[in-house]
Design a protein around this motif. Structure first.
Motif, PDB file in Angstrom:
ATOM      1  N   GLU A 502       0.855  -1.186   0.000  1.00  0.00           N
ATOM      2  CA  GLU A 502       0.000   0.000   0.000  1.00  0.00           C
ATOM      3  C   GLU A 502       0.893   1.239   0.000  1.00  0.00           C
ATOM      4  O   GLU A 502       1.550   1.540   0.998  1.00  0.00           O
ATOM      5  CB  GLU A 502      -0.900   0.006   1.233  1.00  0.00           C
ATOM      6  N   GLU A 503       0.939   1.932  -1.136  1.00  0.00           N
ATOM      7  CA  GLU A 503       1.760   3.130  -1.224  1.00  0.00           C
ATOM      8  C   GLU A 503       1.024   4.287  -0.550  1.00  0.00           C
ATOM      9  O   GLU A 503      -0.121   4.582  -0.891  1.00  0.00           O
ATOM     10  CB  GLU A 503       2.081   3.474  -2.674  1.00  0.00           C
ATOM     11  N   VAL A 504       1.706   4.940   0.403  1.00  0.00           N
ATOM     12  CA  VAL A 504       1.067   5.996   1.177  1.00  0.00           C
ATOM     13  C   VAL A 504       1.744   7.353   0.990  1.00  0.00           C
ATOM     14  O   VAL A 504       1.332   8.344   1.604  1.00  0.00           O
ATOM     15  CB  VAL A 504       1.054   5.630   2.677  1.00  0.00           C
ATOM     16  N   GLY A 505       2.758   7.407   0.144  1.00  0.00           N
ATOM     17  CA  GLY A 505       3.433   8.672  -0.087  1.00  0.00           C
ATOM     18  C   GLY A 505       4.628   8.488  -0.993  1.00  0.00           C
ATOM     19  O   GLY A 505       4.963   7.374  -1.398  1.00  0.00           O
ATOM     20  N   ASN A 506       5.280   9.595  -1.334  1.00  0.00           N
ATOM     21  CA  ASN A 506       6.503   9.539  -2.143  1.00  0.00           C
ATOM     22  C   ASN A 506       7.323  10.790  -1.897  1.00  0.00           C
ATOM     23  O   ASN A 506       6.808  11.812  -1.434  1.00  0.00           O
ATOM     24  CB  ASN A 506       6.174   9.382  -3.627  1.00  0.00           C
ATOM     25  N   ILE A 507       8.599  10.682  -2.173  1.00  0.00           N
ATOM     26  CA  ILE A 507       9.494  11.823  -2.000  1.00  0.00           C
ATOM     27  C   ILE A 507       9.736  12.462  -3.365  1.00  0.00           C
ATOM     28  O   ILE A 507      10.062  11.782  -4.333  1.00  0.00           O
ATOM     29  CB  ILE A 507      10.823  11.414  -1.338  1.00  0.00           C
ATOM     30  N   GLN A 508       9.553  13.753  -3.428  1.00  0.00           N
ATOM     31  CA  GLN A 508       9.694  14.497  -4.678  1.00  0.00           C
ATOM     32  C   GLN A 508      11.126  15.023  -4.810  1.00  0.00           C
ATOM     33  O   GLN A 508      11.437  16.151  -4.445  1.00  0.00           O
ATOM     34  CB  GLN A 508       8.694  15.653  -4.709  1.00  0.00           C
ATOM     35  N   ILE A 509      12.032  14.168  -5.291  1.00  0.00           N
ATOM     36  CA  ILE A 509      13.410  14.596  -5.526  1.00  0.00           C
ATOM     37  C   ILE A 509      13.825  14.168  -6.925  1.00  0.00           C
ATOM     38  O   ILE A 509      13.294  13.201  -7.475  1.00  0.00           O
ATOM     39  CB  ILE A 509      14.389  14.036  -4.474  1.00  0.00           C
ATOM     40  N   SER A 510      14.770  14.869  -7.469  1.00  0.00           N
ATOM     41  CA  SER A 510      15.193  14.620  -8.841  1.00  0.00           C
ATOM     42  C   SER A 510      15.976  13.324  -8.946  1.00  0.00           C
ATOM     43  O   SER A 510      16.627  12.888  -7.983  1.00  0.00           O
ATOM     44  CB  SER A 510      16.073  15.775  -9.329  1.00  0.00           C
ATOM     45  N   PRO A 511      15.928  12.678 -10.122  1.00  0.00           N
ATOM     46  CA  PRO A 511      16.724  11.465 -10.334  1.00  0.00           C
ATOM     47  C   PRO A 511      18.212  11.696 -10.085  1.00  0.00           C
ATOM     48  O   PRO A 511      18.908  10.793  -9.619  1.00  0.00           O
ATOM     49  CB  PRO A 511      16.434  11.117 -11.787  1.00  0.00           C
ATOM     50  N   ARG A 512      18.703  12.913 -10.415  1.00  0.00           N
ATOM     51  CA  ARG A 512      20.117  13.195 -10.221  1.00  0.00           C
ATOM     52  C   ARG A 512      20.483  13.146  -8.743  1.00  0.00           C
ATOM     53  O   ARG A 512      21.500  12.550  -8.347  1.00  0.00           O
ATOM     54  CB  ARG A 512      20.465  14.572 -10.796  1.00  0.00           C
ATOM     55  N   THR A 513      19.669  13.787  -7.908  1.00  0.00           N
ATOM     56  CA  THR A 513      19.938  13.769  -6.469  1.00  0.00           C
ATOM     57  C   THR A 513      19.827  12.355  -5.909  1.00  0.00           C
ATOM     58  O   THR A 513      20.685  11.911  -5.131  1.00  0.00           O
ATOM     59  CB  THR A 513      18.951  14.692  -5.728  1.00  0.00           C
ATOM     60  N   LEU A 514      18.790  11.669  -6.297  1.00  0.00           N
ATOM     61  CA  LEU A 514      18.594  10.300  -5.817  1.00  0.00           C
ATOM     62  C   LEU A 514      19.771   9.422  -6.218  1.00  0.00           C
ATOM     63  O   LEU A 514      20.276   8.626  -5.415  1.00  0.00           O
ATOM     64  CB  LEU A 514      17.286   9.728  -6.377  1.00  0.00           C
ATOM     65  N   GLY A 515      20.220   9.567  -7.448  1.00  0.00           N
ATOM     66  CA  GLY A 515      21.353   8.773  -7.917  1.00  0.00           C
ATOM     67  C   GLY A 515      22.619   9.060  -7.129  1.00  0.00           C
ATOM     68  O   GLY A 515      23.378   8.138  -6.793  1.00  0.00           O
TER      69      GLY A 515
END
Length: 618
Positions: A502-515
């Protein structure tokens, strides 16, 4: 004249007698013909009683069908009130045999509902008690030995905080059930002597696990003594729970923690390292694969009624063995929080991946530095996170400010309940100006922002919250609600209810930062990283982060968090060792052994007596 008057009186008397007989015959006819069925049922009700038989509770299985919680037959001493109050001399004899207070028995008897039901006095007695009662059978009318299902936690302490325990319902619980019954009739299903879940899954799913009691239809004589069994109402076993837990990973985690705590206590500086917690979770689903809290307790102690000695030992333990530290323990996150600080700094453009900052061992505004005075010189973001440099992240806190740190911490889900279906979860604390003003009536200082940026000061998290945070990094930004039950099924194996991601949220960050965050965490376990020694020659690529949390009451707490495989994560592991010192030395070795079990590295073959099946995909 006298004769006529006498005859008149006889006539009146005869008429009265005739009328009385007519009335009696009419009433008899009415009772037999018109209401015969009704009174026949009442007569049977006085003659036939139902002696209840307790239904076995549902079982717990791991994700691969390994039985973890079951039932076994046990002897229970009960008193069956026959024609009236139980004599004091019988109560005294039973109390002496069972070695329990007389008042305890009287209290249970006073709650008797008056039906033909035995009052359970003590469960899971030994064969010696059975022998004593049988030898004195003639002296103990109404005292019976029942065979009842006793809860059996197959591996004793294993996953005790997750499973919980059962015990006899108490007065407060009965009263609450009565209050609920006023608005929900289904809640009125508990009675004195019932065995109910008190903690963990046993409590959360008590209604599903309890089943439906059966009983024997017993014919009794005029004194209420049973003389014949007329029929039987079969019990309906409780529903079974198939858990997300993997027995092999759970056992490996428990053994690893116990061995590490024993080792640390041999060191004088870590002699108080007596508590720890660990959790393993699938980052793609939220399934809990293992959950360990130390010290633990043996839930089998409660099944037959815990002794005063054992209860005192548990309550007086300063390390709180009854607390599930995975969900209720609140700790400073230490350097694991640098994931949040780093994400915020990159996303808000407060630093670029290439910019280098000079670490001279202390920050130039406030003289806060690295552990043991270490100075790393000119370093960029990746080097700073990999080597867990404090000075670099003090500067990130300086550039961000406390409000931005708070914003990103909450975006990752910190400071809020994860929503796991277990009671007692804590929500931790995200450092913020409003909290300090409200609690202390003081303004915020820059030094406190520095502390918050490296996971110290006011910051508090639970191990479960950290597991969710790391899962968001591992799976690309998705937050799943953690869960521990895969399905509920009937005794014959039919599936009644299933549970899933059950997905209850997500973090809004760029692929570059996540990588960049992911690459930095990967390097932690490689040569030059803070966990390189613990994961030397590990055949699966691991990403992780060490952490050390300051503890004003003793040695620092040690954190290690990790996920793997790096390329396609299937497991997140979070470990904290209270008063264990640096996370690299105290917590990382535990995490490695958990990972070894998850990826079947250096594992002994499963014993043939177990019903363990090949591990399903994580």
């Amino acid at each position: 004249m006298l004769v006529k008057r006498s005859n008149y009186r006889l006539d009146v008397l005869a008429i009265i007698i005739i009328l009385v007989f007519v009335a009696l015959i009419s009433r008899l006819g009415y009772l037999q013909v018109v209401q015969g069925k009704y009174y026949g049922q009442k007569a049977d009700g006085n003659r036939i009683r139902l002696a209840p038989i307790m239904a076995p509770r549902g079982m717990f299985y791991d994700r691969n069908g390994v039985p973890l919680v079951s039932n076994r037959p046990g002897f229970t001493v009960s008193i069956l009130p026959l024609t009236g109050p139980v004599p004091d001399e019988i109560i005294a004899k039973v109390a002496s045999i069972l070695n329990i207070p007389i008042d305890e028995i009287k209290t249970k008897l006073s709650q008797h509902n008056g039906k033909f039901e035995p009052v359970r006095i003590k469960s899971d007695i030994g064969q010696d008690i059975v022998t004593k009662i049988e030898e004195r059978r003639a002296e103990l009318p109404g005292v019976v030995i029942e065979i009842q299902p006793i809860r059996n936690y197959v591996n004793n302490e294993l996953a005790a905080h997750l499973f919980g325990y059962v015990s006899e319902i108490n007065d407060d619980e009965l009263e609450k059930a009565k209050l609920k019954a006023k608005t929900n009739p289904k809640a009125n299903e508990y009675k004195t002597g019932d065995i109910v879940g008190k903690f963990g899954l046993e409590k959360m799913y008590d209604r599903e696990l309890r089943g439906v009691d059966g009983g024997n239809q017993v014919e009794v004589d005029v004194t209420g003594r049973p003389v014949n069994v007329l029929g039987r109402k079969e019990t309906i076993p409780g529903k079974n729970l198939t858990l997300t837990i993997d027995y092999r990973i759970q056992k490996a985690a428990e053994v690893a923690i116990d061995e590490q705590l024993t080792y640390l206590q041999t060191k004088s500086e870590f002699r108080n390292a007596k508590a720890a917690a660990a959790i393993a979770m699938n980052p793609k689903t939220g399934e809990i694969l293992a959950m360990v809290s130390r010290p633990a307790f043996n839930p089998n102690l409660f099944s037959g009624g815990i002794s005063s000695k054992d209860w005192k030992m548990l309550n007086e333990n300063p390390n709180n063995p009854m607390d599930n530290k995975v969900i209720s323990g609140e700790y400073p996150p230490g350097s694991t929080f640098k994931i949040v600080t780093g994400t915020a700094a990159l996303e808000l453009g407060k630093v670029t991946p290439e910019e280098k900052i000079l670490d001279t061992g202390k920050h130039w505004i406030i003289a806060k530095g690295n552990a043991e005075g270490e100075a790393l010189g000119w370093i960029n973001f990746k080097e700073a996170l990999t080597k867990s440099d404090n000075v670099y992240f003090y500067e990130m806190g300086n550039r961000l400010g406390i409000d931005n740190l708070e914003k990103y911490a909450r975006m990752f889900g910190l400071g809020a309940l994860t929503g796991i279906q277990l009671q007692g979860e804590s929500d931790g604390l995200v450092a913020n100006q409003r909290y300090k003003e409200k609690v202390y009536g003081e303004e915020w200082y820059l030094s406190e922002t520095f502390d918050a940026a490296i996971g110290q000061g006011f910051q508090l998290v639970t191990p479960l919250q950290v597991a969710v945070l790391l899962s968001e990094i591992a799976n690309g930004g998705h937050r799943y609600r953690p869960y521990v039950v895969n399905k509920i099924s009937s005794d014959n194996g039919d599936t009644i209810q299933t549970f899933g991601p059950e997905e209850v949220g997500n973090i809004q960050i760029s692929p570059r930062t996540l990588g960049l965050i992911r690459e930095s965490l990967r390097d932690v376990a490689l040569e030059g990283g803070t966990a390189a020694q613990a994961f030397q020659n590990f055949p699966v690529s691991i990403a992780g982060k060490t952490g050390t949390a300051e503890n004003p009451h003793g040695s620092d707490h040690g954190w290690f968090i990790a996920y793997g495989p790096y390329e396609d994560p299937s497991i997140v592991v979070v470990v904290i060792v209270e008063q264990g010192g640096f996370g690299a030395g105290s917590a990382a070795p535990i995490a490695r052994k958990i990972m070894e079990a998850a990826f079947n590295i250096n594992q002994a073959p499963v014993e043939a007596t177990q019903t363990y099946k090949p591990q399903t995909a994580l």
